[in-house]
Design an enzyme around this catalytic site. Structure first.
Site, PDB file in Angstrom:
ATOM      1  N   ASP A  19       1.288 -13.742 -26.285  1.00 32.28           N
ATOM      2  CA  ASP A  19       1.973 -12.787 -25.411  1.00 32.28           C
ATOM      3  C   ASP A  19       1.844 -11.385 -26.020  1.00 32.28           C
ATOM      4  OD1 ASP A  19       3.717 -11.495 -23.707  1.00 32.28           O
ATOM      5  OD2 ASP A  19       5.514 -12.533 -24.346  1.00 32.28           O
ATOM      6  N   PHE A  41       7.920 -15.150 -17.550  1.00 35.86           N
ATOM      7  CA  PHE A  41       8.420 -16.043 -18.581  1.00 35.86           C
ATOM      8  C   PHE A  41       8.210 -17.488 -18.135  1.00 35.86           C
ATOM      9  CE2 PHE A  41      11.482 -18.357 -21.147  1.00 35.86           C
ATOM     10  CZ  PHE A  41      11.119 -17.882 -22.392  1.00 35.86           C
ATOM     11  N   VAL A  42       7.431 -18.218 -18.924  1.00 35.38           N
ATOM     12  CA  VAL A  42       7.088 -19.588 -18.539  1.00 35.38           C
ATOM     13  C   VAL A  42       7.677 -20.606 -19.520  1.00 35.38           C
ATOM     14  CG1 VAL A  42       4.984 -18.995 -17.274  1.00 35.38           C
ATOM     15  CG2 VAL A  42       4.849 -19.394 -19.727  1.00 35.38           C
TER      16      VAL A  42
HETATM   17  P1  IMP Z   1       3.907 -13.350 -29.226  1.00 35.77           P
HETATM   18  O1  IMP Z   1       4.121 -13.098 -30.681  1.00 35.77           O
HETATM   19  O2  IMP Z   1       4.690 -12.386 -28.365  1.00 35.77           O
HETATM   20  O3  IMP Z   1       2.451 -13.398 -28.833  1.00 35.77           O
HETATM   21  O4  IMP Z   1       4.576 -14.709 -28.855  1.00 35.77           O
HETATM   22  C1  IMP Z   1       4.173 -15.897 -29.320  1.00 35.77           C
HETATM   23  C2  IMP Z   1       5.284 -16.906 -29.203  1.00 35.77           C
HETATM   24  O5  IMP Z   1       6.370 -16.451 -28.396  1.00 35.77           O
HETATM   25  C3  IMP Z   1       4.768 -18.151 -28.542  1.00 35.77           C
HETATM   26  O6  IMP Z   1       4.254 -19.053 -29.482  1.00 35.77           O
HETATM   27  C4  IMP Z   1       6.005 -18.672 -27.850  1.00 35.77           C
HETATM   28  O7  IMP Z   1       6.742 -19.461 -28.716  1.00 35.77           O
HETATM   29  C5  IMP Z   1       6.786 -17.431 -27.493  1.00 35.77           C
HETATM   30  N1  IMP Z   1       6.551 -16.992 -26.099  1.00 35.77           N
HETATM   31  C6  IMP Z   1       5.815 -15.962 -25.649  1.00 35.77           C
HETATM   32  N2  IMP Z   1       5.823 -15.883 -24.310  1.00 35.77           N
HETATM   33  C7  IMP Z   1       6.583 -16.922 -23.885  1.00 35.77           C
HETATM   34  C8  IMP Z   1       6.961 -17.416 -22.580  1.00 35.77           C
HETATM   35  O8  IMP Z   1       6.594 -16.909 -21.501  1.00 35.77           O
HETATM   36  N3  IMP Z   1       7.751 -18.521 -22.583  1.00 35.77           N
HETATM   37  C9  IMP Z   1       8.181 -19.148 -23.716  1.00 35.77           C
HETATM   38  N4  IMP Z   1       7.842 -18.732 -24.940  1.00 35.77           N
HETATM   39  C10 IMP Z   1       7.056 -17.619 -25.030  1.00 35.77           C
END
Ligand code: IMP
Length: 180
Positions: A103, A152-153
């Protein structure tokens, strides 16, 4: 019971199987002659890593790393906390990190840098979902299952407040669930 909280299904169980087979085949070709170390980031990686592994036809090892980046809400805090470290050294290894979703990319860039710093020969990322509209840090995972919009999924490993990881598909959570 859980289904009543889901607004729509984004990636079905069937689609996840097809995606995992495609990624597994690609990884098998790319790592031919190598013995990759596939590192799953807990807890979200579990269902995807399990499905993906079945389609990788190589001598490979698996490891798990506990990483936390969300703390109950739907927005990334930016803090990456390692809750469980690896049991074996990564020095000289071809590492493939298995993620549920990229994300903001804060988590994956911190962990990739850490594993390179520890001496991994190569570090690549395979993710079931990519949410490029959410990026804060520039990062392009090499293997992407499917691109999703900035929503958000939950499901197939992804949680909201530790729930919904056990759904067999990826779906969008109804807003009223997290606005309660
Ligand atoms: P990032 O550091 O923002 O790329 O997020 C990575 C982590 O955040 C993922 O491994 C998920 O655990 C959580 N995450 C990011 N987006 C979502 C979402 O839409 N739903 C649930 N968990 C998310």
């Amino acid at each position: 019971m859980l289904e009543k909280d889901i607004k729509k299904v984004l990636v079905s169980e069937e689609e996840i199987k097809i995606i995992s087979a495609r990624l597994g085949k690609q990884i098998t070709e790319d790592y031919k002659g190598k013995k990759p170390l596939v590192i799953g980031l807990l807890k979200g990686c579990m269902p995807f890593m399990t499905e993906l592994m079945k389609h990788i036809d190589l001598y490979m090892e698996i490891e798990l790393m506990g990483v936390q980046s969300y703390h109950g809400g739907t927005a990334s805090t930016g803090d990456v906390k390692i809750t469980r470290d690896l049991d074996i050294p990564v020095k000289g290894r071809d590492v493939l990190i298995a993620e549920d979703i990229v994300d903001t990319a804060k988590t994956i860039s911190v962990i990739s840098k850490l594993l390179k710093y520890r001496g991994a020969k190569s570090v690549e990322v395979v993710t079931l979902l990519d949410k490029p509209a959410g990026r804060v840090v520039e990062f392009n995972p090499k293997y992407v299952g499917t691109i999703i919009p900035k929503e958000f999924v939950v499901g197939f490993g992804l949680d909201y407040d530790e729930m919904y990881r056990n759904l067999p598909y990826v779906g969008v959570l109804k807003e009223e669930v997290y606005k309660k």
